[in-house]
Design a protein around this motif. Structure first.
Motif, PDB file in Angstrom:
ATOM      1  N   HIS A  87       0.912  -1.219   0.018  1.00 14.62           N
ATOM      2  CA  HIS A  87       0.313  -0.040  -0.208  1.00 14.62           C
ATOM      3  C   HIS A  87       1.017   1.490  -0.264  1.00 14.62           C
ATOM      4  O   HIS A  87       0.160   1.879  -0.542  1.00 14.62           O
ATOM      5  N   LEU A  88       1.862   1.073   0.260  1.00 13.45           N
ATOM      6  CA  LEU A  88       2.598   2.484   0.494  1.00 13.45           C
ATOM      7  C   LEU A  88       3.888   2.472  -0.982  1.00 13.45           C
ATOM      8  O   LEU A  88       3.615   4.088  -1.084  1.00 13.45           O
ATOM      9  N   LYS A  89       3.957   1.913  -0.916  1.00 13.76           N
ATOM     10  CA  LYS A  89       4.295   1.719  -2.607  1.00 13.76           C
ATOM     11  C   LYS A  89       3.242   2.260  -3.527  1.00 13.76           C
ATOM     12  O   LYS A  89       3.809   2.947  -3.986  1.00 13.76           O
ATOM     13  N   LYS A  90       2.247   2.103  -3.670  1.00 11.72           N
ATOM     14  CA  LYS A  90       1.335   2.592  -4.439  1.00 11.72           C
ATOM     15  C   LYS A  90       0.922   4.002  -3.863  1.00 11.72           C
ATOM     16  O   LYS A  90       0.739   4.996  -4.936  1.00 11.72           O
ATOM     17  N   ASN A 152      -9.004  10.186 -15.518  1.00  7.45           N
ATOM     18  CA  ASN A 152      -9.004  10.049 -14.308  1.00  7.45           C
ATOM     19  C   ASN A 152      -9.682  10.255 -13.010  1.00  7.45           C
ATOM     20  O   ASN A 152     -10.562  11.334 -13.637  1.00  7.45           O
ATOM     21  N   LEU A 153     -10.140   9.713 -12.253  1.00  6.99           N
ATOM     22  CA  LEU A 153     -11.389  10.025 -12.157  1.00  6.99           C
ATOM     23  C   LEU A 153     -11.416  10.483 -11.060  1.00  6.99           C
ATOM     24  O   LEU A 153     -12.318  10.595  -9.852  1.00  6.99           O
ATOM     25  N   GLY A 154     -10.231  10.700 -10.404  1.00  5.78           N
ATOM     26  CA  GLY A 154     -10.224  11.804  -9.076  1.00  5.78           C
ATOM     27  C   GLY A 154     -10.096  10.810  -7.434  1.00  5.78           C
ATOM     28  O   GLY A 154     -10.576  11.521  -6.695  1.00  5.78           O
ATOM     29  N   LEU A 155      -9.406   9.501  -7.951  1.00  4.78           N
ATOM     30  CA  LEU A 155      -9.507   8.763  -6.650  1.00  4.78           C
ATOM     31  C   LEU A 155      -8.196   8.125  -5.523  1.00  4.78           C
ATOM     32  O   LEU A 155      -7.825   7.838  -4.703  1.00  4.78           O
ATOM     33  N   GLY A 156      -7.221   8.855  -6.406  1.00  2.00           N
ATOM     34  CA  GLY A 156      -5.653   8.655  -6.611  1.00  2.00           C
ATOM     35  C   GLY A 156      -5.432   9.175  -5.119  1.00  2.00           C
ATOM     36  O   GLY A 156      -5.023   8.298  -4.032  1.00  2.00           O
ATOM     37  N   LEU A 157      -5.210  10.059  -4.445  1.00  3.48           N
ATOM     38  CA  LEU A 157      -5.309  11.191  -3.460  1.00  3.48           C
ATOM     39  C   LEU A 157      -6.192  10.777  -2.385  1.00  3.48           C
ATOM     40  O   LEU A 157      -5.823  10.799  -1.260  1.00  3.48           O
ATOM     41  N   TYR A 158      -7.442  10.516  -2.681  1.00  2.00           N
ATOM     42  CA  TYR A 158      -8.364   9.715  -1.652  1.00  2.00           C
ATOM     43  C   TYR A 158      -8.187   8.094  -1.731  1.00  2.00           C
ATOM     44  O   TYR A 158      -8.015   7.769  -0.129  1.00  2.00           O
ATOM     45  N   TYR A 159      -7.316   7.654  -1.698  1.00  3.31           N
ATOM     46  CA  TYR A 159      -6.629   6.478  -1.788  1.00  3.31           C
ATOM     47  C   TYR A 159      -5.467   6.674  -0.866  1.00  3.31           C
ATOM     48  O   TYR A 159      -5.920   6.043   0.244  1.00  3.31           O
ATOM     49  N   CYS A 160      -4.715   7.154  -1.138  1.00  4.53           N
ATOM     50  CA  CYS A 160      -3.690   7.837  -0.459  1.00  4.53           C
ATOM     51  C   CYS A 160      -4.189   8.361   1.190  1.00  4.53           C
ATOM     52  O   CYS A 160      -3.450   7.810   2.161  1.00  4.53           O
ATOM     53  N   LYS A 161      -4.888   9.063   1.295  1.00  7.50           N
ATOM     54  CA  LYS A 161      -5.488   9.575   2.196  1.00  7.50           C
ATOM     55  C   LYS A 161      -6.063   8.635   3.216  1.00  7.50           C
ATOM     56  O   LYS A 161      -6.040   8.249   4.894  1.00  7.50           O
ATOM     57  N   ASN A 162      -6.461   7.197   2.434  1.00  5.95           N
ATOM     58  CA  ASN A 162      -7.073   6.266   3.541  1.00  5.95           C
ATOM     59  C   ASN A 162      -6.175   5.343   3.692  1.00  5.95           C
ATOM     60  O   ASN A 162      -6.113   4.992   5.236  1.00  5.95           O
ATOM     61  N   VAL A 163      -5.042   5.159   3.437  1.00  6.12           N
ATOM     62  CA  VAL A 163      -4.297   4.580   3.164  1.00  6.12           C
ATOM     63  C   VAL A 163      -3.651   5.009   3.924  1.00  6.12           C
ATOM     64  O   VAL A 163      -3.070   4.008   5.735  1.00  6.12           O
ATOM     65  N   MET A 164      -3.082   6.487   4.661  1.00  8.38           N
ATOM     66  CA  MET A 164      -2.681   6.753   6.183  1.00  8.38           C
ATOM     67  C   MET A 164      -3.366   6.379   7.143  1.00  8.38           C
ATOM     68  O   MET A 164      -2.331   6.546   8.274  1.00  8.38           O
TER      69      MET A 164
END
Length: 202
Positions: A87-90, A152-164
């Protein structure tokens, strides 16, 4: 079959419409798959390890396709912390890709790793166009994006926030128009207790 279609313009138009419909279906399938991957409940498999090798591996992979982007490193010795490697790599790759797009494939990315009293902090800074202050509070929201929605669906940074958040860590951003963007990833030194998240599986 092609000979028949060539002789019948209406059939050629039908074939083109069917091709467009097939492309649309494939696009929808890709969108659904991305939404499922980024929005579903995140399950971590954390282990105590050092973040530096994972960061370096991510940078080396990114540099293979970085084009005219220079990556500069500033790494201080840091202690081992608990995190999920995949997850951190992603997360790191997502931030690097965003930085590349913000610089239109040409510029500099500064990556630093340091230790504070309670955390290990990874900073990824680009020399891109920056983000207006009125949009800073929106970039971690789902489906928010300034990019072409078809790509781009605008989910990348949302995913990053959830992982952190699942790591009991945090992610924050500093940016201003014309001054680039800095993303900070904060991981706590002590072992975090897992965060229970609502299952949003589609």
């Amino acid at each position: 079959m092609k000979k028949i279609l060539q002789d019948h313009p209406a059939d050629r138009e039908l074939e083109e419409m069917l091709d467009m419909a097939a492309d649309s279906v494939r696009r929808i399938q890709m969108m659904v798959a991305e939404i499922y991957e980024k929005v579903r409940a995140i399950k971590l498999n954390p282990a105590k390890q050092n973040l530096l090798p994972v960061v370096e591996q991510g940078l080396l992979e990114f540099e293979k396709t970085a084009g005219n982007i220079t990556v500069e490193r500033s790494f201080s010795p840091v202690p081992d912390v608990y995190f999920d490697t995949e997850h951190l790599k992603k997360v790191i790759r997502n931030i690097l890709d965003n930085a590349s797009e913000a610089m239109n494939g040409s510029g500099k990315i500064n990556v630093s790793l340091k230790e504070t009293n309670n955390e290990v902090v990874l900073k990824i800074e680009d020399t891109g166009k920056g983000i207006p202050i009125e949009f800073l509070s929106l970039i971690f929201e789902p489906f928010y994006s300034t990019k072409n929605w078809r790509k781009n669906l605008g989910l990348g940074l949302y995913y990053c926030k959830n992982v952190m958040m699942q790591h009991k860590g945090s992610i924050r951003v500093e940016s201003a128009p014309g001054q680039g963007t800095s993303i900070y990833l904060h991981l706590k030194k002590e072992q975090p207790q897992p965060v229970r998240s609502q299952d949003r599986s589609l």
